[in-house]
Scaffold this motif. Structure first.
Motif, mmCIF file in Angstrom:
data_model
loop_
_atom_site.group_PDB
_atom_site.id
_atom_site.type_symbol
_atom_site.label_atom_id
_atom_site.label_comp_id
_atom_site.label_asym_id
_atom_site.label_seq_id
_atom_site.Cartn_x
_atom_site.Cartn_y
_atom_site.Cartn_z
ATOM 1 N N SER A 217 127.842 75.906 115.016
ATOM 2 C CA SER A 217 127.126 75.903 116.301
ATOM 3 C C SER A 217 127.805 74.979 117.308
ATOM 4 O O SER A 217 127.836 75.271 118.508
ATOM 5 C CB SER A 217 125.672 75.452 116.080
ATOM 6 N N ILE A 220 131.081 76.796 118.650
ATOM 7 C CA ILE A 220 130.964 78.225 118.928
ATOM 8 C C ILE A 220 131.576 78.629 120.269
ATOM 9 O O ILE A 220 132.006 79.778 120.445
ATOM 10 C CB ILE A 220 129.479 78.672 118.861
ATOM 11 N N ASN A 221 131.627 77.711 121.236
ATOM 12 C CA ASN A 221 132.173 78.042 122.555
ATOM 13 C C ASN A 221 133.676 77.831 122.672
ATOM 14 O O ASN A 221 134.248 78.002 123.745
ATOM 15 C CB ASN A 221 131.450 77.231 123.642
ATOM 16 N N LYS A 222 134.315 77.489 121.566
ATOM 17 C CA LYS A 222 135.765 77.313 121.578
ATOM 18 C C LYS A 222 136.460 78.637 121.282
ATOM 19 O O LYS A 222 135.825 79.614 120.885
ATOM 20 C CB LYS A 222 136.180 76.253 120.562
ATOM 21 N N ASN A 223 137.766 78.653 121.485
ATOM 22 C CA ASN A 223 138.552 79.868 121.212
ATOM 23 C C ASN A 223 138.767 79.984 119.699
ATOM 24 O O ASN A 223 139.720 79.450 119.156
ATOM 25 C CB ASN A 223 139.884 79.814 121.944
ATOM 26 N N THR A 243 126.718 84.880 114.268
ATOM 27 C CA THR A 243 127.261 84.559 115.600
ATOM 28 C C THR A 243 128.666 83.984 115.485
ATOM 29 O O THR A 243 129.574 84.351 116.241
ATOM 30 C CB THR A 243 126.348 83.555 116.320
ATOM 31 N N LYS A 247 132.326 85.680 116.644
ATOM 32 C CA LYS A 247 133.212 84.979 117.569
ATOM 33 C C LYS A 247 134.639 84.911 117.007
ATOM 34 O O LYS A 247 135.615 85.063 117.734
ATOM 35 C CB LYS A 247 132.695 83.565 117.828
#
Length: 312
Positions: A217, A220-223, A243, A247
Motif C-alpha cells: 500500500s 502502490i503509487n510508484k512505477n 491492487t 499495478k
C-alpha cells in the motif's frame, strides 16, 4: 595575336561568375553529404542513444535459486554479480560451492532484504568466502544467533552494512537498480524488507523480499510495472494483493518456496490472482532453480535442479 588574347580574357571574365556559382553548388553538396554521414542530427543522436540503452551489449542473467522454504537470488551482468538473500543456515555451504563452481570471486552488491533466518541464514558463509564491495540491509536489529553471525562475519572482513535510501539507484554492469522501499520496523521485520526494481533495457524485475500488504500500500503509487515479479513472502496470503498485482502486471511470477512446507505456501488465493492476470507462474519447489536470461528485449527462461537446498 594581342586582339585574340584580349578576347579570350574578356570571355574568361564573363564566365567566372558561372564557374564560381557551379563551384559553390558542388561545395555545398559535398559539405551536406559530409555532414550527413559524419555528423548526425540531434534527433538522430538521441535515437542512437536510446537504442543503446534499450539494447545492452551483454546478457543479464537472474538465478532464482532453489533454497527450499527460503529466498536467494543471484544476478550477473558484464562480469559483475549481485546477491539478494542467502537462504537458510543449511543452504550457506551449498550456495558457496554453487557460486565457486561458476568461478565467482566477488559480489559487487549483497542485499539482505531483512534479518529473518530464511533470508540471511547462509549470509555469513557468503561473506567469509567471497570479496564483497557493498552490503545492504535495513537498519533493524534482532537478537538471533543468525543475525549475530552475519554481523560477526562482516566485522571479521572489516565490512559495514549500509541502509540504502528510498529512491536511490545503483548500477550492476548495464543494469539499473532502484530502491523502491526499505523499512525500519523492528517489531515486524517483514515490513522492513528492501524492495528493489531492476531495469535492463526494456525488461524489468521487481524483487520484494517478504514485503507485507502494508508495504504494498505504501509503494502502490510508484512505477512498479515489471515483466518479472518475485512473489513476496513465498506466496503468503498476507502479501500480493489484487491492487498491487494489477499495478505490477507481471508476465512471469516466481515463488521461492519449499515442498510440502508447514505454512501451506503459496496460498491458493495468491495463485488464483496471478492466474486471472494470465501471469505465468514458476515455483522453486516444482522446477528447482529458475534462470532468466535477457538481452534487454527478449527473455529466455530455463530451469535446472541444483544442489543448493540444504534441507533436501
Amino acid at each position: 595575336m594581342r586582339k585574340k588574347t584580349k578576347k579570350k580574357n574578356k570571355l574568361l571574365l564573363l564566365l567566372l561568375p558561372f564557374i564560381f556559382a557551379i563551384f559553390l553548388s558542388l561545395e555545398s553538396d559535398f559539405y551536406n553529404n559530409l555532414k550527413t554521414n559524419l555528423f548526425p542530427t540531434l534527433e538522430e543522436s538521441q535515437q542512437n542513444y536510446e537504442e543503446t540503452l534499450s539494447s545492452p551489449s551483454t546478457d543479464l542473467t537472474v538465478y532464482f535459486l532453489d533454497v527450499g522454504q527460503a529466498d536467494s537470488i543471484m544476478i550477473g551482468n558484464d562480469n559483475q554479480y549481485m546477491l539478494i538473500d542467502a537462504g537458510n543456515n543449511e543452504d550457506g555451504e551449498k550456495l558457496v560451492t554453487y557460486f565457486q563452481n561458476k568461478k565467482i570471486e566477488k559480489f559487487s552488491y549483497i542485499v539482505a532484504t531483512h534479518p529473518h533466518e530464511d533470508h540471511i541464514g547462509g549470509m555469513d558463509d557468503i561473506i567469509n568466502n567471497f570479496d564483497v564491495e557493498n552490503f545492504y540491509m535495513p537498519d533493524v536489529v534482532t537478537t538471533t544467533k543468525t543475525f549475530e553471525d552475519v554481523l560477526d562475519a562482516l566485522e571479521q572482513k572489516s565490512l559495514y552494512f549500509e541502509t540504502p535510501e528510498i529512491g536511490s539507484n545503483f548500477q550492476l554492469g548495464n543494469a539499473n537498480i532502484e530502491v523502491i522501499y526499505v523499512g525500519n520496523d523492528s517489531s515486524d521485520l517483514n515490513s522492513s524488507s528492501i524492495v528493489l526494481k531492476l531495469t535492463y533495457g526494456e525488461i524489468s524485475f521487481l524483487f520484494t523480499g517478504d514485503a507485507t500488504s502494508e508495504v504494498e500500500s505504501t509503494i502502490i503509487n510508484k512505477n512498479l510495472n515489471s515483466n518479472v515479479l518475485k512473489v513476496a513472502h513465498h506466496g503468503s496470503k498476507y502479501s500480493s494483493g489484487s491492487t498491487f498485482l494489477n499495478k505490477v502486471n507481471p508476465q512471469y511470477a516466481i515463488v521461492s518456496v519449499g515442498a510440502n512446507n508447514s505454512y501451506n505456501h503459496p496460498d491458493d488465493i495468491v495463485l488464483e490472482r496471478l492466474k486471472k492476470m494470465n501471469t505465468q507462474i514458476y515455483r522453486t519447489d516444482e522446477s528447482g532453480t529458475i534462470i532468466f536470461k535477457t538481452d534487454g528485449k527478449n527473455i529466455d527462461i530455463s530451469t535446472e535442479k541444483t544442489d543448493t537446498n540444504g534441507n533436501e
